[in-house]
Motif scaffolding. Sequence first.
Motif, PDB file in Angstrom:
ATOM      1  N   GLY A 420      58.674  -6.121  -4.797  1.00  0.00           N
ATOM      2  CA  GLY A 420      59.331  -6.965  -5.789  1.00  0.00           C
ATOM      3  C   GLY A 420      58.323  -7.819  -6.538  1.00  0.00           C
ATOM      4  N   ASP A 421      58.621  -9.101  -6.637  1.00  0.00           N
ATOM      5  CA  ASP A 421      57.707 -10.035  -7.290  1.00  0.00           C
ATOM      6  C   ASP A 421      56.593 -10.479  -6.358  1.00  0.00           C
ATOM      7  N   GLY A 422      56.655 -10.042  -5.109  1.00  0.00           N
ATOM      8  CA  GLY A 422      55.631 -10.404  -4.139  1.00  0.00           C
ATOM      9  C   GLY A 422      55.906 -11.727  -3.464  1.00  0.00           C
ATOM     10  N   LEU A 423      56.072 -12.799  -4.260  1.00  0.00           N
ATOM     11  CA  LEU A 423      56.270 -14.144  -3.724  1.00  0.00           C
ATOM     12  C   LEU A 423      57.688 -14.619  -4.009  1.00  0.00           C
ATOM     13  N   TYR A 424      58.397 -14.955  -2.938  1.00  0.00           N
ATOM     14  CA  TYR A 424      59.744 -15.507  -3.031  1.00  0.00           C
ATOM     15  C   TYR A 424      59.739 -16.839  -2.288  1.00  0.00           C
ATOM     16  N   GLU A 425      59.822 -17.938  -3.068  1.00  0.00           N
ATOM     17  CA  GLU A 425      59.543 -19.253  -2.512  1.00  0.00           C
ATOM     18  C   GLU A 425      58.200 -19.203  -1.776  1.00  0.00           C
ATOM     19  N   GLN A 426      58.148 -19.425  -0.458  1.00  0.00           N
ATOM     20  CA  GLN A 426      56.850 -19.354   0.248  1.00  0.00           C
ATOM     21  C   GLN A 426      56.568 -17.983   0.868  1.00  0.00           C
ATOM     22  N   ASN A 427      57.542 -17.096   0.859  1.00  0.00           N
ATOM     23  CA  ASN A 427      57.394 -15.796   1.517  1.00  0.00           C
ATOM     24  C   ASN A 427      56.704 -14.774   0.622  1.00  0.00           C
ATOM     25  N   VAL A 428      55.657 -14.141   1.153  1.00  0.00           N
ATOM     26  CA  VAL A 428      54.998 -13.022   0.484  1.00  0.00           C
ATOM     27  C   VAL A 428      55.353 -11.743   1.228  1.00  0.00           C
ATOM     28  N   PHE A 429      55.880 -10.759   0.505  1.00  0.00           N
ATOM     29  CA  PHE A 429      56.307  -9.505   1.119  1.00  0.00           C
ATOM     30  C   PHE A 429      55.312  -8.394   0.775  1.00  0.00           C
ATOM     31  N   LEU A 430      54.608  -7.891   1.780  1.00  0.00           N
ATOM     32  CA  LEU A 430      53.674  -6.790   1.595  1.00  0.00           C
ATOM     33  C   LEU A 430      54.415  -5.460   1.696  1.00  0.00           C
ATOM     34  N   ASN A 431      53.864  -4.450   1.044  1.00  0.00           N
ATOM     35  CA  ASN A 431      54.475  -3.118   1.049  1.00  0.00           C
ATOM     36  C   ASN A 431      53.999  -2.351   2.278  1.00  0.00           C
ATOM     37  N   HIS A 432      54.844  -2.258   3.292  1.00  0.00           N
ATOM     38  CA  HIS A 432      54.467  -1.607   4.540  1.00  0.00           C
ATOM     39  C   HIS A 432      54.243  -0.109   4.353  1.00  0.00           C
ATOM     40  N   ALA A 433      54.928   0.479   3.370  1.00  0.00           N
ATOM     41  CA  ALA A 433      54.748   1.916   3.124  1.00  0.00           C
ATOM     42  C   ALA A 433      53.325   2.201   2.631  1.00  0.00           C
ATOM     43  N   THR A 434      52.824   1.361   1.747  1.00  0.00           N
ATOM     44  CA  THR A 434      51.449   1.519   1.265  1.00  0.00           C
ATOM     45  C   THR A 434      50.458   1.332   2.404  1.00  0.00           C
ATOM     46  N   ILE A 435      50.697   0.337   3.231  1.00  0.00           N
ATOM     47  CA  ILE A 435      49.804   0.059   4.371  1.00  0.00           C
ATOM     48  C   ILE A 435      49.797   1.238   5.336  1.00  0.00           C
ATOM     49  N   HIS A 487      62.306 -16.602   9.303  1.00  0.00           N
ATOM     50  CA  HIS A 487      63.270 -15.790  10.051  1.00  0.00           C
ATOM     51  C   HIS A 487      62.595 -14.504  10.519  1.00  0.00           C
ATOM     52  N   PRO A 488      62.671 -14.172  11.818  1.00  0.00           N
ATOM     53  CA  PRO A 488      61.942 -13.014  12.361  1.00  0.00           C
ATOM     54  C   PRO A 488      62.291 -11.681  11.702  1.00  0.00           C
ATOM     55  N   GLN A 489      63.564 -11.497  11.337  1.00  0.00           N
ATOM     56  CA  GLN A 489      63.971 -10.230  10.734  1.00  0.00           C
ATOM     57  C   GLN A 489      63.861 -10.220   9.206  1.00  0.00           C
ATOM     58  N   LEU A 490      63.988 -11.372   8.586  1.00  0.00           N
ATOM     59  CA  LEU A 490      64.078 -11.420   7.126  1.00  0.00           C
ATOM     60  C   LEU A 490      62.821 -11.921   6.447  1.00  0.00           C
ATOM     61  N   GLY A 491      61.963 -12.636   7.169  1.00  0.00           N
ATOM     62  CA  GLY A 491      60.814 -13.289   6.567  1.00  0.00           C
ATOM     63  C   GLY A 491      59.756 -12.315   6.072  1.00  0.00           C
ATOM     64  N   GLY A 492      58.851 -12.834   5.241  1.00  0.00           N
ATOM     65  CA  GLY A 492      57.788 -12.019   4.687  1.00  0.00           C
ATOM     66  C   GLY A 492      56.628 -11.839   5.651  1.00  0.00           C
ATOM     67  N   ASP A 493      55.509 -11.363   5.123  1.00  0.00           N
ATOM     68  CA  ASP A 493      54.312 -11.141   5.936  1.00  0.00           C
ATOM     69  C   ASP A 493      53.374 -12.339   5.894  1.00  0.00           C
ATOM     70  N   LEU A 494      53.585 -13.218   4.915  1.00  0.00           N
ATOM     71  CA  LEU A 494      52.831 -14.464   4.809  1.00  0.00           C
ATOM     72  C   LEU A 494      53.791 -15.578   4.428  1.00  0.00           C
ATOM     73  N   MET A 495      53.411 -16.797   4.816  1.00  0.00           N
ATOM     74  CA  MET A 495      54.052 -17.994   4.279  1.00  0.00           C
ATOM     75  C   MET A 495      52.948 -18.779   3.585  1.00  0.00           C
ATOM     76  N   VAL A 496      53.084 -18.953   2.279  1.00  0.00           N
ATOM     77  CA  VAL A 496      52.065 -19.626   1.471  1.00  0.00           C
ATOM     78  C   VAL A 496      52.596 -20.994   1.051  1.00  0.00           C
ATOM     79  N   CYS A 497      51.884 -22.050   1.438  1.00  0.00           N
ATOM     80  CA  CYS A 497      52.352 -23.412   1.218  1.00  0.00           C
ATOM     81  C   CYS A 497      51.530 -24.112   0.144  1.00  0.00           C
ATOM     82  N   GLU A 498      52.203 -24.653  -0.851  1.00  0.00           N
ATOM     83  CA  GLU A 498      51.531 -25.352  -1.924  1.00  0.00           C
ATOM     84  C   GLU A 498      50.988 -26.693  -1.448  1.00  0.00           C
TER      85      GLU A 498
END
Length: 575
Positions: A420-435, A487-498
């Motif tokens: 998606g957009d990569g960053l959703y609030e503090q959550n960054v979602f990496l593409n596990h398929a690419t990895i 959240h263990p099931q819903l969270g991203g791969d990073l939490m980025v804090c401003e």
Amino acid sequence: MAVPRGTNICLTFRPVSWIVMKRLIGLIPIALSASVFAQQPQLGLKPPKLVLLISIDQFRADYTERFASHYLPAKVGNKVGGFRFLMDTGARYLDAHHNHLPTATGPGHATLMTGSEPAINGIIGNDWFDRKGNKPMYCVDDPSVKTIGGTSKPMSAKNLKVTTVGDELKMATEGRSKVVGISFKDRAAILMSGHAADTVIWFDGGTGNWVSSNYYFPEQKLPDWVQKMNQDREVDKAYGQNWEPLLPADDYILTRRAPGEKVTSTTKPFSHNLGTGGKPNKAYFSALTTSGQGQEYLFKTVNTAIDAMGLGKQRVPDILVMNLATNDYVGHRYGPNSPEVMDIAVRTDRLLSDLFNHLDRNLGIDNVDIVLTADHGVLPIPEESGADYRTSSTRVKNSPVTAVSAALTKAYGAGDWLLGDGLYEQNVFLNHATIASKNLNLEDVESVAAKAAMESEGVFAAFTRTQLMNNWLPQWDWTKLVLNGYHPQLGGDLMVCEAPGVLFGEGTGTSHGSAWAYDSHVPLLLRGPGITKGVYGRRVHTADIASTLCHLLSIEYPTGNVGEPLREALGAVQK
């Protein structure tokens, strides 16, 4: 054996002892009492008639004191005021905070009536990326239901993974208690009301109607009173008007116009037009909800709901949750130091007073438990804070995921690294398929991504999923908000804090969402039966509200509750 007719019968009675007689007489009030309670069932011994939770969107804690000289007195004659009525006659917590990330509308409202945090209730942001559906998810999206009354997208409480106080009250009363939620924002009304609510309505910005979904109305029909409001088109009456200051111009001398706003009046602190020519449309409805007139319409709807549904008139308590989204719309555009924010706060005070007096006439205000708080605070406009007052506050236009994507490409080659957009609030979602396609170790990729994020402008800290799941975080107080938001099931791969004072994105207004006090610190005022008056300085959290209400209602906590009852406020019921 039958006795022949005409036979004389002598009945002999044994005297009853005085002790036995006393015991029999003593049972009479018990029997009468049992009969009364059987005819008049209720929860607990002295339940409130109504619980009213008021969430003022983006209402920072300082607003209750900062504008207090302009608020109505606590009481004049038989009429009560607004904020000062609650502050002077109820329980007031000076250091109440949200204890999660992000400090945003969805998570904030989900916490208030569940007593849980995003890590448990599943509302990890206003939006996130849904890996199962492989698409972005809005917190109350539900394509399985249908919108009733308008054209907006269908919504429900399906994504909320725990119960609310309202849900628990419905179960404890065999559905007899009424639970009602009202807001311009769908996510505010839905996430406070919960799953089993009777009436939940929100505003359709395309039509100007109050709408809901068949999640709450399976018969696909809005209540008559809601339909009448939509048909009467009171919402259109402010078209062509201006939103202008309620108070004399000199009263706004401590405020200042937002840096990005044009001068709209040379004689008044502001003057904002709500539409001219043509007819009410989407632009008008947006302007309306960002004005004093919009706030008045919201309160009119709330008062109509109270009367039409007979709230508080039963043997069992009812719940009404309301969100004042206008304060948020105004704050985003004009900033916390603007005359508009002060004006909408003062108008809110007057409207609260009207609401409280309406309840007093109908139920007796001392029969209503009132809680007033907010879903989050707000950062001052960076251009105002940073440029004019030389603070470190700044607006960062480049997203940290740009650096993350570049670092991963450099380390592992080109690829579609983000979802998606990569960053959703503090959550960054990496593409596990690419990895997986590159046979990479996920933890290694997380580390490269976190390092890149940490080196990006405006970032204070970045934590990987591996760190979060193993609690390998620095032992700083504010990192509790990070853990509570993951959240263990819903969270991203990073939490980025401003960093403190940083706002990511473009534009001229301001926003919220961080771990810092300007976003987490909110008012917390309580008043009503069972509430002990006082001013309390202990740090408490918004998750503590739900369990406190449960004690007042004599019901069990919601399923995901982690908050603790506000013991000072409950002094009257904790003998």
